[in-house]
Enzyme design. Structure first.
Site, PDB file in Angstrom:
ATOM      1  CE  LYS A 145      -3.926   0.123   2.445  1.00  9.12           C
ATOM      2  NZ  LYS A 145      -4.859  -0.027   3.594  1.00  9.12           N
ATOM      3  CB  ILE A 146       2.145   3.489  -2.265  1.00  9.40           C
ATOM      4  CG1 ILE A 146       3.218   2.388  -2.215  1.00  9.40           C
ATOM      5  CG2 ILE A 146       2.792   4.861  -2.414  1.00  9.40           C
ATOM      6  CD1 ILE A 146       4.088   2.318  -3.460  1.00  9.40           C
TER       7      ILE A 146
END
Length: 383
Positions: A145-146
């Site tokens: 996740k970014i």
């Protein structure tokens, strides 16, 4: 406990080509058998985690103490302890979901691990940490996740081009979503132009829902307090609780336009999958609204609904059973709601900018609290 009979609403979601993921992670949940039961009984298709979830799991239980004690004895510092704990949990969850990944030919079965929110505005370090976690997890059904910040988007594109599966988080505006979707397509084209496969790349764009209504409703309340005009009061009241669903529907409308046409079809012919929209923050914050509101009204193909446990249980118990998508219902009405909000004095760009900044800040606070809890336990066990 999950039962086959209780999962009818969830099955109906899947019949509309919407996947159901759980927005939760803890050692007891993964290793105590509950996650396996949800996969078996309800057909749960994936899971997500974030710093707040891990802060609650690690900082407020003794489930991790034995591992922390062992890691302390091995000389691990705070960062190394945190990394070892979360990677271990995510790996265990990934292994439970691997049959889902295999059966769905890579459509589902993913578990997400988030890079440090302290790096949300640091492109280079975000990319480095994303690749580090990808290598540590070493599973084809892992997702990193970014955050979809201005600095995060180029890191997202580079990570996808390098072959990582990416869950883009903290999306609030349609414009930010569109930028992320185009970054995904650019990354696939870069891989295709370099002769690299694109069929195995997976990505979701996590579009946050309920926080939009919370913020807009608060601003509507301020406008209501400032006017004595009865008709204006009635109009402002009529707009409450409508911004989030309208905003999400417009994002889905953009999804349909971006993932169609000659450019996308050329990539699809090489095995590319669409970057699905994932509805995040679907738990209802205001008790005046139905507890399954943000699931019932956002059902449609090529999407994921990621639910916290309370919302998941509520929907499993009394969720709306639909035979047709609700996401595409009354799109003109969704456009009209957002236009009326603008005309009423709600600056929607300011709303979504604020929500992004606040979301990064809250996750960073949770991450700091989590590291503080690990630091405290490390000192305790070292002593």
């Amino acid at each position: 406990m999950a039962t086959a009979a209780a999962s009818v609403p969830l099955t109906k979601l899947q019949a509309q080509k919407q996947s159901v993921w759980m927005d939760f992670m803890s050692r007891a949940f993964v290793r105590g058998g509950e996650l396996a039961r949800l996969i078996e009984d309800d057909g749960l298709q994936g899971a997500t985690s974030n710093p707040t979830i891990f802060e609650k799991a690690i900082g407020h239980s003794a489930d991790y103490d034995d591992d922390i004690r062992r890691l302390v004895s091995e000389g691990a510092d705070v960062d190394a302890i945190y990394q070892a704990l979360v990677v271990d949990d995510i790996k265990a969850a990934l292994d439970l979901f691997r049959p889902v990944f295999d059966r769905s030919s890579g459509l589902d079965g993913y578990v997400s691990l988030e890079v440090s929110p302290l790096l949300a505005h640091d492109r280079e370090r975000t990319e480095v940490e994303a690749k580090q976690y990808w290598a540590l997890l070493d599973r084809p059904n892992a997702m990193i996740k970014i955050p979809g910040t201005a600095e995060g988007i180029p890191a997202i594109e580079d990570a996808l081009a390098a072959g990582l599966n990416i869950n883009v988080t903290l999306l609030f505006s349609v414009e930010a979503y569109e930028a992320v979707a185009r970054a995904y397509i650019r990354a696939l084209k870069r891989r295709a132009d370099a002769g690299q496969p694109i069929a195995g790349i997976a990505s979701v764009a996590s579009f946050f829902v309920s926080r939009m209504d919370t913020e807009v409703d608060a601003r509507l309340d301020a406008l209501l307090a400032a006017t004595g005009d009865a008709s204006r009061k009635a109009h402002l009241e009529s707009l409450k609780g409508k911004a989030a669903i309208a905003n999400a529907k417009l994002a889905y409308e953009s999804f349909g336009k971006i993932f169609s046409g000659p450019e996308w079809e050329a990539l699809a012919a090489q095995g590319a999958r669409v970057q699905r929209l994932l509805w995040a923050s679907v738990g209802t914050k205001d008790p005046k609204y139905p507890d399954t509101l943000y699931i019932d009204e956002l059902i449609g193909p090529d999407t994921v609904s990621t639910m916290p446990p309370d919302t998941y249980n509520a929907f499993r118990d009394h969720g709306r059973i639909v035979e047709a998508p609700t996401l595409t219902a009354d799109l003109p009405g969704a456009h009209r709601v957002l236009q009326q909000l603008q005309e009423a004095g709600i600056d929607l760009k300011d709303v979504t900018d604020h929500l992004l900044q606040d979301g990064v800040k809250k996750f960073a606070k949770s991450f700091d609290d989590l590291l503080g809890a690990v630091r405290s336990k490390r000192a305790q066990f070292a002593g």
